[in-house]
Design a protein around this motif. Structure first.
Motif, PDB file in Angstrom:
ATOM      1  N   VAL A 189     -11.806 -12.807 -15.504  1.00  0.00           N
ATOM      2  CA  VAL A 189     -12.255 -14.550 -15.782  1.00  0.00           C
ATOM      3  C   VAL A 189     -13.348 -14.874 -14.270  1.00  0.00           C
ATOM      4  O   VAL A 189     -12.981 -14.965 -13.123  1.00  0.00           O
ATOM      5  CB  VAL A 189     -11.168 -16.342 -16.130  1.00  0.00           C
ATOM      6  N   ASP A 190     -14.651 -15.286 -14.591  1.00  0.00           N
ATOM      7  CA  ASP A 190     -15.260 -14.620 -13.986  1.00  0.00           C
ATOM      8  C   ASP A 190     -15.324 -16.758 -12.821  1.00  0.00           C
ATOM      9  O   ASP A 190     -15.032 -17.448 -13.915  1.00  0.00           O
ATOM     10  CB  ASP A 190     -17.064 -15.204 -13.888  1.00  0.00           C
ATOM     11  N   GLU A 191     -14.791 -16.953 -11.590  1.00  0.00           N
ATOM     12  CA  GLU A 191     -14.471 -18.165 -10.783  1.00  0.00           C
ATOM     13  C   GLU A 191     -15.542 -19.017 -11.114  1.00  0.00           C
ATOM     14  O   GLU A 191     -15.179 -20.621 -11.364  1.00  0.00           O
ATOM     15  CB  GLU A 191     -14.669 -18.150  -9.835  1.00  0.00           C
ATOM     16  N   ALA A 192     -17.198 -19.036 -11.307  1.00  0.00           N
ATOM     17  CA  ALA A 192     -17.958 -19.707 -11.508  1.00  0.00           C
ATOM     18  C   ALA A 192     -17.635 -20.687 -13.006  1.00  0.00           C
ATOM     19  O   ALA A 192     -18.443 -21.583 -13.321  1.00  0.00           O
ATOM     20  CB  ALA A 192     -19.474 -18.862 -11.760  1.00  0.00           C
ATOM     21  N   TRP A 221     -25.049 -19.797 -21.164  1.00  0.00           N
ATOM     22  CA  TRP A 221     -23.809 -19.486 -21.805  1.00  0.00           C
ATOM     23  C   TRP A 221     -22.705 -19.203 -21.190  1.00  0.00           C
ATOM     24  O   TRP A 221     -22.505 -18.590 -20.320  1.00  0.00           O
ATOM     25  CB  TRP A 221     -24.153 -18.922 -22.608  1.00  0.00           C
ATOM     26  N   ILE A 222     -21.205 -19.898 -21.450  1.00  0.00           N
ATOM     27  CA  ILE A 222     -20.335 -18.963 -21.296  1.00  0.00           C
ATOM     28  C   ILE A 222     -19.348 -18.330 -22.156  1.00  0.00           C
ATOM     29  O   ILE A 222     -19.371 -18.869 -23.668  1.00  0.00           O
ATOM     30  CB  ILE A 222     -18.899 -20.476 -21.057  1.00  0.00           C
ATOM     31  N   VAL A 223     -19.443 -17.316 -21.791  1.00  0.00           N
ATOM     32  CA  VAL A 223     -18.863 -15.679 -22.934  1.00  0.00           C
ATOM     33  C   VAL A 223     -17.699 -15.868 -22.273  1.00  0.00           C
ATOM     34  O   VAL A 223     -17.238 -14.762 -21.837  1.00  0.00           O
ATOM     35  CB  VAL A 223     -19.779 -14.745 -22.823  1.00  0.00           C
ATOM     36  N   PHE A 264     -19.798 -17.489 -32.436  1.00  0.00           N
ATOM     37  CA  PHE A 264     -17.929 -16.501 -33.057  1.00  0.00           C
ATOM     38  C   PHE A 264     -18.252 -15.372 -33.425  1.00  0.00           C
ATOM     39  O   PHE A 264     -18.935 -15.520 -34.814  1.00  0.00           O
ATOM     40  CB  PHE A 264     -17.566 -17.414 -33.630  1.00  0.00           C
ATOM     41  N   GLU A 265     -17.651 -14.117 -33.101  1.00  0.00           N
ATOM     42  CA  GLU A 265     -17.749 -12.962 -33.502  1.00  0.00           C
ATOM     43  C   GLU A 265     -16.680 -11.832 -34.273  1.00  0.00           C
ATOM     44  O   GLU A 265     -15.704 -11.906 -32.458  1.00  0.00           O
ATOM     45  CB  GLU A 265     -19.185 -11.727 -32.780  1.00  0.00           C
ATOM     46  N   LYS A 274     -18.937 -17.120 -27.671  1.00  0.00           N
ATOM     47  CA  LYS A 274     -20.463 -18.326 -26.096  1.00  0.00           C
ATOM     48  C   LYS A 274     -19.947 -19.695 -27.233  1.00  0.00           C
ATOM     49  O   LYS A 274     -20.537 -20.444 -28.164  1.00  0.00           O
ATOM     50  CB  LYS A 274     -21.621 -17.124 -26.828  1.00  0.00           C
ATOM     51  N   ILE A 275     -20.358 -19.797 -25.546  1.00  0.00           N
ATOM     52  CA  ILE A 275     -20.402 -21.342 -25.868  1.00  0.00           C
ATOM     53  C   ILE A 275     -21.264 -22.158 -24.737  1.00  0.00           C
ATOM     54  O   ILE A 275     -21.491 -21.617 -23.331  1.00  0.00           O
ATOM     55  CB  ILE A 275     -19.170 -22.170 -26.005  1.00  0.00           C
TER      56      ILE A 275
END
Length: 574
Positions: A461-464, A506-508, A554-555, A568-569
């Motif tokens: 998970v990306d810290e950003a 977006w956050i994926v 959502f996929e 994706k949110i």
């Protein structure tokens, strides 16, 4: 014919007076006929709802006590103590009589539970304070234990005890919980509930609420001097059948009417009674009737004057008000009528402006209520998510302990503790992604311990994205779905990979496994809410839409092998 030649002012005055007299007479007659019966009906309906509320409250309380006792009965140190006590002959069990259970009582953290004891399988009382011990020895014994259920909790009749130091008399209700070691019955856990604390909410009803046992004795009331007294004798009432929910009007021995409402509480064979006195309401109603007549008389006198003022001021103020109303009707709610003279139309203008203020307030309130409704729906769906693997983890920990894998068992306990610390999060439903990822890792560590033969996982998970927020328990159900429907059924070592990163605004998140995968038709059923077994995925989508709106993606993508779920949110800070 003469009426046609009368001036317009006089016509208005005469018509207003006649119409008002007729309307006032009809309204008063209808009001006088219906007010008493309506008040009585409202009183009975309100009392019945109150009784139902008390019944539901008691039911929830008893259920929570049973669940709490069930968890306490699984305490391993207590099970070990009962195992030892059952192996000791009856004459040598005196050492267990003074067994200190105060620390367990503190663990319950429930003020309603005054004390607790244990009964061995042969009926010997273990532990408890000196306050209850003598009475407990009289109530419980081998014969009593044989009558107690070994399958579920039992509630016994209330009994009274006296504090040896303060001489204060208490009433307690015992609840017994069976204790097992695997398949072996060891005895019962006994919780003693304080009657006054159980029924403390009754004091809010000014002594009109009573709870009776099957012998019509008062077992709870705000009036403690009424306890253990026959209700009908105490209230000077003639006995009548209250075997079902009913609200009726009775006469006391002094011929005063009362409304008696009964609610049968089946769980304990109790009756919840509410006694109300309608006479005070009738007296108030008579006062209201007199006030109504007085106001009507004053209005009859002032109507001619009001009619004259209406004729004088009717044209200009109404036109002005009409113009304002047209503009308001066109959608401009910021306008207010400028007529502010101190007359009837000034009052009308003021009330019209107040009405506009009220409309604006109501619109804002409706908007707020809609937002609260959305939050409530969100919390309702959130509350349905229950990590059901708890029992499996407890079994896993138990297996580690039996295999003398203490370090592994300790690690599992730490993981489950951290998982529930984050998942409970003081009732907060929205948490940071950092906490959600930590919760996911704790869950996957537990699952890896359980399915170590065929499951490995990685979390990248990306810290950003960690400071942003997300509904609690969003990623965990996706991982759980991949384990139970993908990895667990495959015959080769499985891998689960969870990734999270930024992609534009977006956050994926992606959850990928190399398990057996989803057929395309099952994916379509899940996305169209046709598959009742996909509640976890459907609830995630629903909760995300409640929090982020419709701007989510959502996929579910079948892979070869396995499945990839992409979420994706939008970025949203707390």
């Amino acid at each position: 014919m003469i009426f046609l030649y009368i001036s317009f002012k006089v016509r208005i005055i005469a018509l207003f007076t006649v119409i008002y007299l007729l309307l006032a007479s009809v309204i008063f007659l209808i009001y006088d006929r219906q007010s008493n019966s309506k008040i009585l009906y409202q009183l009975r309906d309100a009392d019945l709802k109150t009784a139902q509320t008390i019944s539901i409250s008691l039911d929830n309380l008893f259920t929570s006590i049973e669940e709490m006792g069930g968890l306490m009965a699984e305490n391993q140190s207590l099970i070990a103590m009962l195992q030892k006590a059952n192996q000791v002959p009856a004459g040598e069990k005196i050492q267990y009589r003074e067994y200190d259970l105060s620390s367990l009582l503190k663990e319950l953290k429930n003020p309603i539970i005054d004390d607790l004891s244990f009964l061995s399988s042969d009926g010997y009382v273990i532990g408890g304070t000196p306050l209850y011990k003598d009475r407990v020895d009289l109530i419980f014994g081998p014969s009593t234990v044989k009558q107690l259920s070994r399958e579920h909790a039992d509630w016994l009749d209330m009994f009274r005890i006296q504090d040896l130091y303060t001489q204060q008399i208490y009433s307690v209700i015992p609840c017994t919980i069976p204790v097992y070691d695997g398949q072996n019955f060891l005895g019962h856990l006994v919780l003693f509930l304080n009657e006054e604390k159980i029924f403390q909410n009754i004091s809010a009803y000014n002594g009109s609420v009573f709870i009776l046992d099957d012998n019509n004795l008062i077992i709870s009331s705000a009036r403690k001097d009424f306890l253990c007294k026959d209700f009908y004798n105490k209230m000077q009432l003639t006995y009548f059948d209250i075997s079902q929910d009913v609200s009726t009007v009775l006469k006391r021995e002094d011929q005063r009417e009362i409304v008696l409402t009964a609610q049968y509480y089946q769980r304990r064979n109790w009756q919840i009674l509410i006694m109300s006195d309608p006479n005070t309401i009738y007296a108030q109603e008579q006062f209201d009737n007199s006030f109504f007549i007085s106001v009507s008389t004053i209005c009859i006198i002032t109507i001619p004057i009001i009619a004259i003022l209406l004729i004088i001021y009717i044209s200009k103020p109404i036109t002005q008000l009409q113009n304002t109303m047209k503009k308001v009707d066109a959608g401009d709610l910021s306008l207010r009528n400028p007529y502010h003279k101190h007359d009837e139309f000034g009052n009308l203008s003021t009330h019209f402006n107040q009405l506009l203020d009220t409309v604006q307030t109501l619109l804002e309130r409706i908007s707020l209520q809609e937002e609260q409704k959305q939050n409530y729906r969100f919390q309702l769906i959130q509350s349905q998510i229950n990590p059901h693997f708890l029992y499996n983890v407890l079994e896993l920990i138990s297996s580690f302990i039996r295999l003398d894998m203490k370090d592994t068992a300790l690690l599992a306990v730490q993981n489950i503790s951290n998982f529930y610390r984050i998942s409970l999060s003081d009732g907060v439903n929205i948490i940071k992604i950092q906490d959600e990822v930590q919760l996911l890792k704790q869950y996957l560590c537990l699952q890896e311990m359980r399915y170590r033969e065929f499951m490995k996982f990685t979390v990248e998970v990306d810290e950003a994205i960690l400071p942003y927020t997300i509904p609690k328990l969003t990623l965990q159900p996706l991982a759980e779905n991949a384990i139970y429907h993908g990895l667990r059924s495959c015959k080769y070592p499985g891998e689960l990979k969870v990734q999270g990163f930024l992609e534009g605004g977006w956050i994926v998140f992606s959850v990928t496994d190399n398990g057996v995968g989803f057929p395309q038709e099952k994916v379509e059923e899940i996305m169209q809410y046709k598959n009742h077994q996909s509640f976890g995925i459907q609830s995630i989508i629903h909760r995300l839409k409640l929090y982020f709106g419709e701007e989510i993606l959502f996929e579910i993508t079948p892979c070869s092998p396995g499945t990839k779920i992409t979420l994706k949110i939008p970025k949203k800070e707390q």
